[in-house]
Design an enzyme around this catalytic site. Structure first.
Site, PDB file in Angstrom:
ATOM      1  N   ASP A   9       8.303  -2.677 -36.830  1.00  0.00           N
ATOM      2  CA  ASP A   9       7.221  -3.648 -36.823  1.00  0.00           C
ATOM      3  C   ASP A   9       6.741  -3.785 -38.282  1.00  0.00           C
ATOM      4  O   ASP A   9       6.974  -2.884 -39.087  1.00  0.00           O
ATOM      5  CB  ASP A   9       6.109  -3.111 -35.921  1.00  0.00           C
ATOM      6  CG  ASP A   9       4.850  -3.915 -36.007  1.00  0.00           C
ATOM      7  OD1 ASP A   9       4.904  -5.112 -35.735  1.00  0.00           O
ATOM      8  OD2 ASP A   9       3.804  -3.343 -36.372  1.00  0.00           O
ATOM      9  N   ASP A  11       3.311  -5.505 -39.642  1.00  0.00           N
ATOM     10  CA  ASP A  11       1.874  -5.288 -39.829  1.00  0.00           C
ATOM     11  C   ASP A  11       1.453  -3.953 -39.202  1.00  0.00           C
ATOM     12  O   ASP A  11       1.567  -3.780 -37.992  1.00  0.00           O
ATOM     13  CB  ASP A  11       1.119  -6.460 -39.172  1.00  0.00           C
ATOM     14  CG  ASP A  11      -0.365  -6.210 -39.021  1.00  0.00           C
ATOM     15  OD1 ASP A  11      -0.975  -5.719 -39.980  1.00  0.00           O
ATOM     16  OD2 ASP A  11      -0.912  -6.508 -37.943  1.00  0.00           O
ATOM     17  N   GLY A  46      -0.129  -6.984 -32.925  1.00  0.00           N
ATOM     18  CA  GLY A  46       1.162  -7.358 -32.347  1.00  0.00           C
ATOM     19  C   GLY A  46       1.147  -8.633 -31.525  1.00  0.00           C
ATOM     20  O   GLY A  46       2.195  -9.109 -31.089  1.00  0.00           O
ATOM     21  N   ARG A  49      -0.651 -15.469 -32.984  1.00  0.00           N
ATOM     22  CA  ARG A  49      -1.851 -16.091 -33.540  1.00  0.00           C
ATOM     23  C   ARG A  49      -2.685 -16.793 -32.457  1.00  0.00           C
ATOM     24  O   ARG A  49      -3.895 -16.583 -32.359  1.00  0.00           O
ATOM     25  CB  ARG A  49      -1.452 -17.094 -34.618  1.00  0.00           C
ATOM     26  CG  ARG A  49      -2.581 -17.482 -35.539  1.00  0.00           C
ATOM     27  CD  ARG A  49      -2.065 -18.442 -36.603  1.00  0.00           C
ATOM     28  NE  ARG A  49      -0.876 -17.933 -37.273  1.00  0.00           N
ATOM     29  CZ  ARG A  49       0.003 -18.679 -37.945  1.00  0.00           C
ATOM     30  NH1 ARG A  49      -0.189 -19.984 -38.048  1.00  0.00           N
ATOM     31  NH2 ARG A  49       1.065 -18.142 -38.513  1.00  0.00           N
ATOM     32  N   SER A 116       4.752 -11.847 -36.545  1.00  0.00           N
ATOM     33  CA  SER A 116       4.134 -12.710 -37.561  1.00  0.00           C
ATOM     34  C   SER A 116       5.059 -13.800 -38.101  1.00  0.00           C
ATOM     35  O   SER A 116       6.182 -13.534 -38.523  1.00  0.00           O
ATOM     36  CB  SER A 116       3.635 -11.857 -38.729  1.00  0.00           C
ATOM     37  OG  SER A 116       3.117 -12.697 -39.732  1.00  0.00           O
ATOM     38  N   ASN A 118       4.313 -15.194 -40.762  1.00  0.00           N
ATOM     39  CA  ASN A 118       4.176 -15.009 -42.215  1.00  0.00           C
ATOM     40  C   ASN A 118       5.070 -13.892 -42.757  1.00  0.00           C
ATOM     41  O   ASN A 118       4.946 -13.516 -43.933  1.00  0.00           O
ATOM     42  CB  ASN A 118       2.714 -14.699 -42.565  1.00  0.00           C
ATOM     43  CG  ASN A 118       1.806 -15.900 -42.325  1.00  0.00           C
ATOM     44  OD1 ASN A 118       2.007 -16.954 -42.928  1.00  0.00           O
ATOM     45  ND2 ASN A 118       0.849 -15.769 -41.427  1.00  0.00           N
ATOM     46  N   ASP A 170       2.934   0.101 -34.356  1.00  0.00           N
ATOM     47  CA  ASP A 170       1.546   0.579 -34.429  1.00  0.00           C
ATOM     48  C   ASP A 170       0.698  -0.014 -33.314  1.00  0.00           C
ATOM     49  O   ASP A 170      -0.490   0.264 -33.240  1.00  0.00           O
ATOM     50  CB  ASP A 170       0.907   0.209 -35.781  1.00  0.00           C
ATOM     51  CG  ASP A 170       0.598  -1.267 -35.852  1.00  0.00           C
ATOM     52  OD1 ASP A 170       1.491  -2.072 -35.518  1.00  0.00           O
ATOM     53  OD2 ASP A 170      -0.539  -1.625 -36.207  1.00  0.00           O
TER      54      ASP A 170
HETATM   55  P1  B16 Z   1       0.777 -14.571 -37.881  1.00  0.00           P
HETATM   56  P2  B16 Z   1       3.241  -7.445 -36.265  1.00  0.00           P
HETATM   57  C1  B16 Z   1       1.391  -9.332 -35.843  1.00  0.00           C
HETATM   58  O1  B16 Z   1       2.267  -8.652 -36.721  1.00  0.00           O
HETATM   59  C2  B16 Z   1      -0.032  -8.866 -36.080  1.00  0.00           C
HETATM   60  O2  B16 Z   1      -0.165  -7.498 -35.707  1.00  0.00           O
HETATM   61  C3  B16 Z   1      -0.993  -9.690 -35.249  1.00  0.00           C
HETATM   62  O3  B16 Z   1      -2.323  -9.280 -35.484  1.00  0.00           O
HETATM   63  C4  B16 Z   1      -0.810 -11.175 -35.594  1.00  0.00           C
HETATM   64  O4  B16 Z   1      -1.669 -11.985 -34.794  1.00  0.00           O
HETATM   65  C5  B16 Z   1       0.655 -11.568 -35.369  1.00  0.00           C
HETATM   66  O5  B16 Z   1       1.496 -10.736 -36.162  1.00  0.00           O
HETATM   67  C6  B16 Z   1       0.918 -13.017 -35.730  1.00  0.00           C
HETATM   68  O6  B16 Z   1       0.738 -13.163 -37.115  1.00  0.00           O
HETATM   69  O7  B16 Z   1      -0.521 -15.259 -37.612  1.00  0.00           O
HETATM   70  O8  B16 Z   1       0.977 -14.167 -39.319  1.00  0.00           O
HETATM   71  O9  B16 Z   1       1.964 -15.357 -37.332  1.00  0.00           O
HETATM   72  O10 B16 Z   1       2.351  -6.278 -35.993  1.00  0.00           O
HETATM   73  O11 B16 Z   1       4.022  -7.890 -35.040  1.00  0.00           O
HETATM   74  O12 B16 Z   1       4.113  -7.260 -37.475  1.00  0.00           O
HETATM   75 MG    MG Z   2       1.925  -4.126 -35.953  1.00  0.00          MG
END
Ligand code: B16
Ligand code: MG
Length: 215
Positions: A9, A11, A46, A49, A116, A118, A170
């Site tokens: 993962d 974030d 996880g 958005r 994400s 991003n 996490d």
């Molecule tokens: P984005 P991961 C997740 O990342 C984040 O934990 C979560 O809080 C967020 O809403 C999601 O990505 C989407 O992110 O807005 O940048 O597309 O933990 O799966 O790496």
């Molecule tokens: Mg995460």
């Protein structure tokens, strides 16, 4: 038979962008007079958005149209993207670089499995664009964690069977996604007390590589 691939993962495992997600959602919530705190923010780990926004809106006193919701999510992402500009390789979490070097030495392949959208910009900012054999992220999937889709896409990109993969997460939603994908799950950080995980450690610096690969 031990694992042949490790899926990370992003974030909360590779880099702490979770604080930036919090700050960006907090700005949106304050603007709309919606109660939001770090405890509610933990439920967004996880989660995609738009699903994160729905969780935040549970405390809202008015109903929002789909257009308004889209505008809020877009604004949140703008604030978040600005915060991401602060990221440098110094933000890589403890133990990550050493673990990746050791996995490479042992011939274990690696991938990112993140919700994400991003992910590419984050990997670029922390200097890890080419650090993994494959990347599966929010741009590749329809369903976010706890759905197993992102991890199954990561395994497919690696050409590896799910049962040979171990996921490091996490988020409780991510541990559930890994188990639903038929993979082994390691919980770190916020998920280091997750009962569904096959192995847990406070962070990757404290994780036993031998144990993780023999799950
Ligand atoms: P984005 P991961 C997740 O990342 C984040 O934990 C979560 O809080 C967020 O809403 C999601 O990505 C989407 O992110 O807005 O940048 O597309 O933990 O799966 O790496
Ligand atoms: Mg995460």
């Amino acid at each position: 038979m031990g694992s042949k691939a490790m899926i990370f993962d992003l974030d909360g495992v590779i880099v702490s962008t979770d604080e930036y997600h919090y700050l960006a959602w907090k700005e949106i919530a304050d603007r709309e007079n919606i109660y939001f705190d770090r405890k509610i923010n933990e439920q967004l780990r996880g989660v995609s958005r738009m699903e994160s926004l729905e969780i935040l809106l549970r405390k809202a006193e008015k109903a929002y149209t789909d257009e308004e919701k889209l505008a809020m999510a877009t604004d949140k992402n703008g604030i978040y993207r600005d915060l991401l500009n602060r990221l440098t390789p110094a933000d890589i979490l403890p133990g990550v670089n050493d673990l990746l070097a050791e996995l490479k030495r042992r011939g274990i392949r690696t991938a990112i499995g993140s919700s994400s959208k991003n992910t590419p910009v984050i990997l670029e900012k922390i200097g890890m664009k080419d650090a993994f054999d494959a990347v599966a992220d929010g741009n590749d999937i329809k369903n976010s964690k706890p759905d197993p889709e992102v991890f199954l896409v990561a395994a497919k990109k690696l050409g590896e069977l799910p049962e040979n993969c171990v996921v490091v997460e996490d988020a409780y939603a991510g541990i559930e996604a890994a188990k639903r994908a038929g993979m082994k799950a390691v919980g770190v950080g916020f998920a280091s007390t997750c009962p569904q995980a096959d192995y847990t450690a406070e962070n990757l610096a404290k994780a036993d590589i031998g144990k993780m690969l023999s799950l």
